[in-house]
Design a protein around this motif. Structure first.
Motif, mmCIF file in Angstrom:
data_model
loop_
_atom_site.group_PDB
_atom_site.id
_atom_site.type_symbol
_atom_site.label_atom_id
_atom_site.label_comp_id
_atom_site.label_asym_id
_atom_site.label_seq_id
_atom_site.Cartn_x
_atom_site.Cartn_y
_atom_site.Cartn_z
ATOM 1 N N LYS A 2 0.829 -1.197 0.000
ATOM 2 C CA LYS A 2 0.000 0.000 0.000
ATOM 3 C C LYS A 2 0.869 1.253 0.000
ATOM 4 O O LYS A 2 1.766 1.401 0.828
ATOM 5 N N THR A 3 0.586 2.159 -0.938
ATOM 6 C CA THR A 3 1.307 3.427 -0.994
ATOM 7 C C THR A 3 0.827 4.333 0.128
ATOM 8 O O THR A 3 -0.367 4.548 0.302
ATOM 9 N N LEU A 4 1.782 4.879 0.897
ATOM 10 C CA LEU A 4 1.470 5.756 2.015
ATOM 11 C C LEU A 4 1.749 7.217 1.697
ATOM 12 O O LEU A 4 1.137 8.100 2.294
ATOM 13 N N ALA A 5 2.693 7.481 0.802
ATOM 14 C CA ALA A 5 3.034 8.854 0.424
ATOM 15 C C ALA A 5 3.759 8.828 -0.911
ATOM 16 O O ALA A 5 4.462 7.857 -1.218
ATOM 17 N N GLU A 6 3.577 9.900 -1.681
ATOM 18 C CA GLU A 6 4.260 10.038 -2.969
ATOM 19 C C GLU A 6 4.706 11.478 -3.144
ATOM 20 O O GLU A 6 4.058 12.401 -2.642
ATOM 21 N N ALA A 7 5.802 11.659 -3.877
ATOM 22 C CA ALA A 7 6.300 12.990 -4.202
ATOM 23 C C ALA A 7 7.113 12.887 -5.485
ATOM 24 O O ALA A 7 7.655 11.828 -5.798
ATOM 25 N N SER A 8 7.202 13.989 -6.221
ATOM 26 C CA SER A 8 8.040 14.000 -7.419
ATOM 27 C C SER A 8 8.505 15.419 -7.685
ATOM 28 O O SER A 8 7.926 16.378 -7.190
ATOM 29 N N GLU A 68 10.915 10.504 -8.916
ATOM 30 C CA GLU A 68 9.652 10.150 -8.281
ATOM 31 C C GLU A 68 9.964 9.293 -7.054
ATOM 32 O O GLU A 68 10.842 8.437 -7.106
ATOM 33 N N HIS A 69 9.241 9.537 -5.997
ATOM 34 C CA HIS A 69 9.465 8.817 -4.736
ATOM 35 C C HIS A 69 8.127 8.335 -4.203
ATOM 36 O O HIS A 69 7.126 9.054 -4.268
ATOM 37 N N ARG A 70 8.152 7.142 -3.673
ATOM 38 C CA ARG A 70 6.940 6.579 -3.083
ATOM 39 C C ARG A 70 7.335 5.783 -1.850
ATOM 40 O O ARG A 70 8.318 5.049 -1.858
ATOM 41 N N ALA A 98 8.496 17.341 2.567
ATOM 42 C CA ALA A 98 9.569 18.250 2.982
ATOM 43 C C ALA A 98 10.937 17.584 2.841
ATOM 44 O O ALA A 98 11.886 18.181 2.323
ATOM 45 N N GLY A 99 11.045 16.340 3.288
ATOM 46 C CA GLY A 99 12.312 15.613 3.161
ATOM 47 C C GLY A 99 12.693 15.391 1.705
ATOM 48 O O GLY A 99 13.869 15.508 1.337
ATOM 49 N N PHE A 100 11.709 15.109 0.873
ATOM 50 C CA PHE A 100 11.970 14.903 -0.545
ATOM 51 C C PHE A 100 12.440 16.210 -1.194
ATOM 52 O O PHE A 100 13.347 16.205 -2.019
#
Length: 111
Positions: A2-8, A68-70, A98-100
């Motif tokens: 399950k994806t909990l967070a995504e950022a790109s 892309e980060h997940r 924020a970390g990404f």
């Protein structure tokens, strides 16, 4: 999983350079993690502990390299307990974003 967070976001550097810098940074983390690397797909993942898996993909973009980060719940047992153990992830997506953002800045800074 399950994806909990995504950022790109985009880093103004060549994709191959960004990928290697990202891989090197993830390998030097302070926590014991298993790392999966597929250079041909621009994919790297780190997995550690009971549930955490961070996946990254680096691809070409007109502005340089798209990263892309997940974050996914990779627990094979007790999956239901992950939100409880992490206080229902209150503020988690914001912290990941924020970390990404800081990671993108680091990857874009000349060495």
């Amino acid at each position: 999983m399950k994806t909990l967070a995504e950022a790109s976001g985009v880093v103004a550097r060549p994709p191959a350079e960004v990928f290697e810098r990202l891989r090197h940074r993830l390998a030097g983390g302070g926590h014991p993690m298993r790392m999966d690397v597929d250079r041909s797909r621009g994919f790297v993942a780190v997995q550690g502990g009971w549930w955490y898996r961070g996946e990254y993909r680096v691809t070409a973009d007109p502005g340089g390299a798209r990263v892309e980060h997940r974050v996914v719940n990779a627990a094979t047992w007790g999956r239901w307990g992950v939100p409880l153990a992490n206080r229902f992830f209150i503020g988690f997506r914001g912290k990941v974003a924020a970390g990404f953002g800081r990671l993108l800045e680091e990857l874009g800074t000349p060495e």
